[in-house]
Design a protein around this motif. Structure first.
Motif, PDB file in Angstrom:
ATOM      1  N   ALA A 426       0.857  -1.185   0.000  1.00 27.40           N
ATOM      2  CA  ALA A 426       0.000   0.000   0.000  1.00 27.40           C
ATOM      3  C   ALA A 426       0.890   1.231   0.000  1.00 27.40           C
ATOM      4  N   THR A 427       0.679   2.123  -0.961  1.00 31.13           N
ATOM      5  CA  THR A 427       1.468   3.340  -1.054  1.00 31.13           C
ATOM      6  C   THR A 427       0.740   4.492  -0.362  1.00 31.13           C
ATOM      7  N   ASN A 428       1.405   5.616  -0.294  1.00 28.85           N
ATOM      8  CA  ASN A 428       0.797   6.813   0.280  1.00 28.85           C
ATOM      9  C   ASN A 428      -0.122   7.485  -0.723  1.00 28.85           C
ATOM     10  N   PRO A 429      -1.175   8.131  -0.254  1.00 31.60           N
ATOM     11  CA  PRO A 429      -2.006   8.921  -1.167  1.00 31.60           C
ATOM     12  C   PRO A 429      -1.251  10.179  -1.592  1.00 31.60           C
ATOM     13  N   ARG A 430      -1.651  10.727  -2.720  1.00 30.00           N
ATOM     14  CA  ARG A 430      -1.082  11.987  -3.210  1.00 30.00           C
ATOM     15  C   ARG A 430      -2.237  12.882  -3.634  1.00 30.00           C
ATOM     16  N   ILE A 463      -0.859  18.736  -1.242  1.00 27.68           N
ATOM     17  CA  ILE A 463      -1.369  18.775   0.125  1.00 27.68           C
ATOM     18  C   ILE A 463      -1.447  17.371   0.701  1.00 27.68           C
ATOM     19  N   GLY A 464      -1.507  17.303   2.037  1.00 22.49           N
ATOM     20  CA  GLY A 464      -1.635  16.028   2.729  1.00 22.49           C
ATOM     21  C   GLY A 464      -3.083  15.543   2.722  1.00 22.49           C
ATOM     22  N   ARG A 465      -3.341  14.292   3.133  1.00 20.91           N
ATOM     23  CA  ARG A 465      -2.460  13.400   3.857  1.00 20.91           C
ATOM     24  C   ARG A 465      -1.373  12.833   2.963  1.00 20.91           C
ATOM     25  N   GLY A 466      -0.208  12.538   3.603  1.00 27.02           N
ATOM     26  CA  GLY A 466       0.834  11.921   2.826  1.00 27.02           C
ATOM     27  C   GLY A 466       2.161  11.943   3.541  1.00 27.02           C
ATOM     28  N   LYS A 467       3.142  11.363   2.873  1.00 28.40           N
ATOM     29  CA  LYS A 467       4.487  11.255   3.429  1.00 28.40           C
ATOM     30  C   LYS A 467       5.483  11.615   2.338  1.00 28.40           C
ATOM     31  N   VAL A 468       6.509  12.365   2.706  1.00 30.78           N
ATOM     32  CA  VAL A 468       7.582  12.740   1.798  1.00 30.78           C
ATOM     33  C   VAL A 468       8.891  12.193   2.353  1.00 30.78           C
ATOM     34  N   PHE A 469       9.614  11.455   1.530  1.00 31.06           N
ATOM     35  CA  PHE A 469      10.889  10.876   1.953  1.00 31.06           C
ATOM     36  C   PHE A 469      12.013  11.896   1.769  1.00 31.06           C
ATOM     37  N   VAL A 470      12.964  11.859   2.689  1.00 35.17           N
ATOM     38  CA  VAL A 470      14.146  12.717   2.618  1.00 35.17           C
ATOM     39  C   VAL A 470      15.341  11.839   2.251  1.00 35.17           C
ATOM     40  N   VAL A 483      17.018   8.980   4.484  1.00 33.69           N
ATOM     41  CA  VAL A 483      17.515   9.353   5.810  1.00 33.69           C
ATOM     42  C   VAL A 483      16.410   9.800   6.746  1.00 33.69           C
ATOM     43  N   ASP A 484      15.224  10.106   6.201  1.00 37.01           N
ATOM     44  CA  ASP A 484      14.120  10.556   7.047  1.00 37.01           C
ATOM     45  C   ASP A 484      12.846  10.547   6.223  1.00 37.01           C
ATOM     46  N   SER A 485      11.731  10.719   6.879  1.00 37.93           N
ATOM     47  CA  SER A 485      10.450  10.880   6.195  1.00 37.93           C
ATOM     48  C   SER A 485       9.617  11.890   6.959  1.00 37.93           C
ATOM     49  N   LEU A 486       8.893  12.726   6.217  1.00 39.37           N
ATOM     50  CA  LEU A 486       8.052  13.767   6.801  1.00 39.37           C
ATOM     51  C   LEU A 486       6.595  13.402   6.577  1.00 39.37           C
ATOM     52  N   SER A 487       5.794  13.364   7.626  1.00 39.69           N
ATOM     53  CA  SER A 487       4.380  13.035   7.534  1.00 39.69           C
ATOM     54  C   SER A 487       3.538  14.297   7.605  1.00 39.69           C
ATOM     55  N   PHE A 488       2.498  14.337   6.781  1.00 43.68           N
ATOM     56  CA  PHE A 488       1.627  15.505   6.707  1.00 43.68           C
ATOM     57  C   PHE A 488       0.183  15.068   6.914  1.00 43.68           C
ATOM     58  N   ASN A 489      -0.554  15.870   7.683  1.00 40.43           N
ATOM     59  CA  ASN A 489      -1.961  15.599   7.920  1.00 40.43           C
ATOM     60  C   ASN A 489      -2.799  16.128   6.762  1.00 40.43           C
ATOM     61  N   ARG A 490      -4.077  15.826   6.805  1.00 37.60           N
ATOM     62  CA  ARG A 490      -4.983  16.237   5.741  1.00 37.60           C
ATOM     63  C   ARG A 490      -4.953  17.755   5.548  1.00 37.60           C
ATOM     64  N   LEU A 491      -4.811  18.174   4.290  1.00 39.58           N
ATOM     65  CA  LEU A 491      -4.808  19.562   3.847  1.00 39.58           C
ATOM     66  C   LEU A 491      -3.556  20.332   4.238  1.00 39.58           C
ATOM     67  N   ASP A 492      -2.580  19.673   4.885  1.00 43.11           N
ATOM     68  CA  ASP A 492      -1.312  20.354   5.150  1.00 43.11           C
ATOM     69  C   ASP A 492      -0.598  20.641   3.837  1.00 43.11           C
TER      70      ASP A 492
END
Length: 796
Positions: A426-430, A463-470, A483-492
């Protein structure tokens, strides 16, 4: 700095249009067919004795014309209909007048392939635009007898086909996903049936088609190559009528008429193939268990809320499915809804509101006790568009508005069957949110010079929801460590882009039958396809712009000369264009994107350019009508990491393209149609040798991409139509016999290279001939040779 002259020109056009926006008396009306009240777009409207200052009705049959001293006589004419002359008095200024035209019997000298004004190609600002009459589309010989809109557009100059039998379009060097295809203002993400062999458009359900391959209006955007704007047919308000056809592989039926009263109407269309019905009749159990079909349903409901308001609701649903012996299933579906409200504010100002929802779903099922799975994905777009139009007089007009869009790309999901050894994925939504604001103005600077300036401003947020890899060093690649991942809530807010999209076009009237035109367009595209296939597949993955993927930018410059001959019987045009692409996306060698969550590691980004010259000779009137076109075009991409960092041709680079379309009316009963196409073979990569792995010899490919070509493609299609004109008014039928690939040309669909010995490739690319050799290893696949089809069409 490069676009400052465009902004300055736009300002001059706006100021000139504003100065000319004086308070003049206007007459507004609508031209319809008397029996069905269907709108007549392209009708000529002018004051008696002054035809040069006339106007042309729009796609809804509406017009606005500057009034002289009243009373005066207004003339309405349309080829194939009796002329109407009506006296207009001062009291008619505050009304929307209706003009009813009566069809006249067609003589053989009045057959036309265009419903527009005879000299519109000369005097309008339009460049790279085609308005395709539905009757023209119906007359073109079709694959399996299935009349197809997108395949008809492939016959226009500057438009390339994706391959044998497919409906994918490459317009002026752009890829297939760079075309915006919309139905009543709602975008459709996969406009094809049957793996691309047919489009989703049932011709009986269509009212009109406007195709922009250059000079895209400011109120339209989101793609950098073309816009295909399709309108569903509005039902008539007087009586119920129907039409349809029974063909080789499918049948269709359309019904329309009044809904509750003469102020509301409906139009409903349905189409379905029946290949699966014949499969069930097979004696082979495996064939009986197979499924292969597509169907589509569409409807449009229109309500006249008063003299100033009209509301319409359009809906479309189409589905495809392929099932093999209940072991494997593959399907996709489009669902589209559109609500349109048109209001006349006053005699000079109009308002249009469009709200829509478009959803695309695709799935793959594999039934196996060890490796079975269900895989599916959904994407959707929700939008609202508002536009105000101000027409102070016949020489100038202005429009402005907004367009907001919400993109939702659901997670790609792979769910194992019970007992399967496959791991779930399962992937992240975009998601993306885009707001656009636009303005345009048209004015006559002089009696010979007409200009249009437009500006579109797009504001886009991932916009979120979603995750961005660093990634290590900030650059995504298959080798880079996360090296990291950033998580975002809905509409972020995740990533923001914005861009100004200027438009400018000029028309200079050299003579009454000769004009010069020039235009400039900039467009941004915030969603695109990442695919290994140039033709486009139903499971292609759409990707929105985001943290690592910028939007594509396209700039197009075009010029052209337009000439009419022999009292507008013949049209002649020559157009040249240059396109500059930025932030194009392509896949790394061996990339896999369907199941990955960090798709940016599989992509490479670069630039490109395209240029071309298009020639068109078209005959509109007479026993024989049609057109001849030739296009010379080239497209080059330059993406670091591909083809040794050198520029290369994408697969849809086709330098030479020739098209001939002919229609001849022998009598009221008999007509014949012929099309011929010739194009340079598509650019491909052939192996340069071979290597051995696990006792198997495999092809070896070089670093340079698409340095080879398929043999040139050419094909002739023909059809004959017989109409039963004496069967009475309540039922009219016709038979159509069509032959696809009349002389049986074996155009290659693919080549497969196996068992290459001594690093030799065993076929002659230049001649395209299959060579029988003592060294087997090349398998050529072609789809169709001589393919007849018969269809019975009817109206009642």
């Amino acid at each position: 700095m490069k676009v400052l002259p465009v902004y300055f020109s736009f300002l001059l056009i706006f100021l000139n249009a504003s100065i000319k926006a004086q308070d003049q008396s206007l007459i507004r009306g609508k031209v319809v067919e008397i029996q069905t009240e269907e709108a007549l777009p392209g009708a000529n409207v002018y004051w008696e004795g002054n035809p040069q200052q006339g106007v042309v009705t729009d796609i809804d049959g509406s017009f606005t014309i500057n009034a002289p001293v009243l009373p005066a006589k207004l003339v309405i004419s349309f080829i194939g209909f009796e002329m109407s002359v009506r006296s207009i008095s001062p009291k008619d200024k505050d009304k929307i007048l209706s003009f009813y035209l009566k069809p006249e019997d067609f003589s053989l000298e009045e057959v036309v392939i265009s419903g527009r004004a005879a000299d519109q190609n000369i005097k309008s600002l339009e460049m790279g635009k085609s308005v395709i009459p539905i009757e023209t589309i119906r007359n073109i010989p079709a694959l399996f007898g299935e009349v197809d809109l997108l395949r008809s557009l492939q016959l226009l100059p500057g438009v390339q086909t994706a391959g044998e039998g497919t409906t994918g379009l490459f317009v002026r060097g752009g890829s297939a996903d760079q075309n915006l295809v919309q139905i009543d203002g709602a975008p459709i993400y996969n406009p094809s049936h049957f793996f691309g062999f047919f489009s989703v458009f049932n011709p009986d359900a269509l009212d009109g088609v406007e195709f922009y391959k250059g000079n895209i209006p400011a109120n339209l955007g989101g793609r950098i190559s073309s816009v295909i704007d399709v309108s569903l047919k509005e039902g008539n308000y007087q009586k119920v009528k129907g039409e349809g056809g029974i063909g080789t592989i499918s049948s269709r039926l359309t019904m329309d008429g009044p809904l509750f009263s003469d102020r509301s109407s409906f139009s409903i269309s349905a189409r379905r193939t029946y290949a699966d019905v014949f499969l069930r009749l097979s004696n082979d159990e495996n064939l009986r268990n197979n499924s292969l079909y597509f169907y589509d349903l569409s409807g449009k409901f229109t309500f006249k809320l008063g003299d100033k308001d009209k509301l319409s609701l359009s809906s479309y649903y189409g589905s495809d499915y392929l099932g093999l012996s209940r072991q494997f299933g593959f399907g996709w579906a489009n669902w589209i809804n559109s609500l349109n409200w048109t209001r006349t504010i006053n005699e000079k100002t109009y308002f249009d509101l469009n709200a829509y929802y478009s959803r695309y779903r695709y799935e793959v099922n594999f039934n196996d006790p060890d490796i079975g799975f269900d895989w599916d994905n959904v994407l959707s777009e929700t939008g609202i568009r508002g536009q105000w139009s101000y027409i102070p007089d016949n020489k100038s007009s202005m429009s402005w508005g907004f367009h907001s869009q919400l993109y939702q790309f659901a997670p790609v999901a792979l769910n194992p069957s019970p007992g399967s050894n496959i791991e779930p994925i399962a992937t992240n939504p975009r998601n993306g949110l885009q707001h656009n604001f636009f303005f345009s103005a048209v004015t006559d600077i002089s009696s010979r010079l007409r200009a249009e300036g437009g500006l579109r401003w797009g504001l886009y947020n991932q916009i979120g929801r979603g995750k961005v890899f660093v990634y290590e060093d900030g650059i995504p690649s298959p080798e880079a460590n996360i090296v990291d991942s950033l998580s975002f809530n809905r509409l972020d807010n995740i990533q923001f882009y914005q861009g100004l999209e200027p438009r400018l076009s000029l028309r200079y009237l050299i003579k009454e039958d000769l004009s010069f035109k020039a235009s400039y367009n900039r467009n941004f595209q915030y969603v695109q396809v990442a695919s290994n296939s140039s033709a486009g597949l139903p499971i292609d993955r759409w990707i929105p712009a985001g943290a690592y993927i910028p939007p594509i930018r396209g700039d197009q410059y075009s010029i052209g000369f337009f000439k009419n001959l022999r009292d507008n019987i013949w049209e002649l045009s020559l157009e040249g264009y240059y396109k500059d692409f930025r932030n194009l996306v392509d896949l790394r060698q061996g990339a896999s994107i369907l199941f990955t969550d960090n798709v940016e590691t599989e992509l490479l980004i670069g630039d490109g350019y395209a240029y071309g010259l298009e020639f068109l000779l078209r005959k509109n009137v007479g026993k024989t009508t049609g057109w001849l076109s030739y296009t010379y075009s080239r497209v080059w991409w330059n993406i670091a990491g591909i083809s040794g960092d050198q520029k290369f041709n994408p697969r849809f680079d086709r330098p030479h393209d020739v098209t001939l379309v002919l229609n001849h009316e022998f009598s009221k009963r008999w007509s014949a149609n012929l099309t011929f196409v010739y194009t340079t073979g598509q650019a491909v990569t052939f192996p340069i040798g071979s290597y051995e792995l696990d006792n198997q010899r495999l092809p070896l490919y070089g670093e340079q991409r698409n340095a080879d070509r398929f043999p040139d493609y050419h094909r002739m299609d023909a059809s004959v139509t017989w109409r039963n004109v004496d069967k009475g008014r309540k039922w009219r039928g016709s038979w159509n016999l069509s032959i696809y690939n009349l002389y049986g040309r074996k155009n290659p669909f693919s080549y497969q290279f196996t068992d290459i010995i001594n690093d030799e490739i065993n076929f002659d690319v230049s001649s395209g001939q299959e060579i029988v050799s003592r060294r087997p290893g090349v398998v050529k696949t072609y789809l169709f040779t001589f393919l007849p089809a018969i269809t019975y069409n009817f109206e009642f």
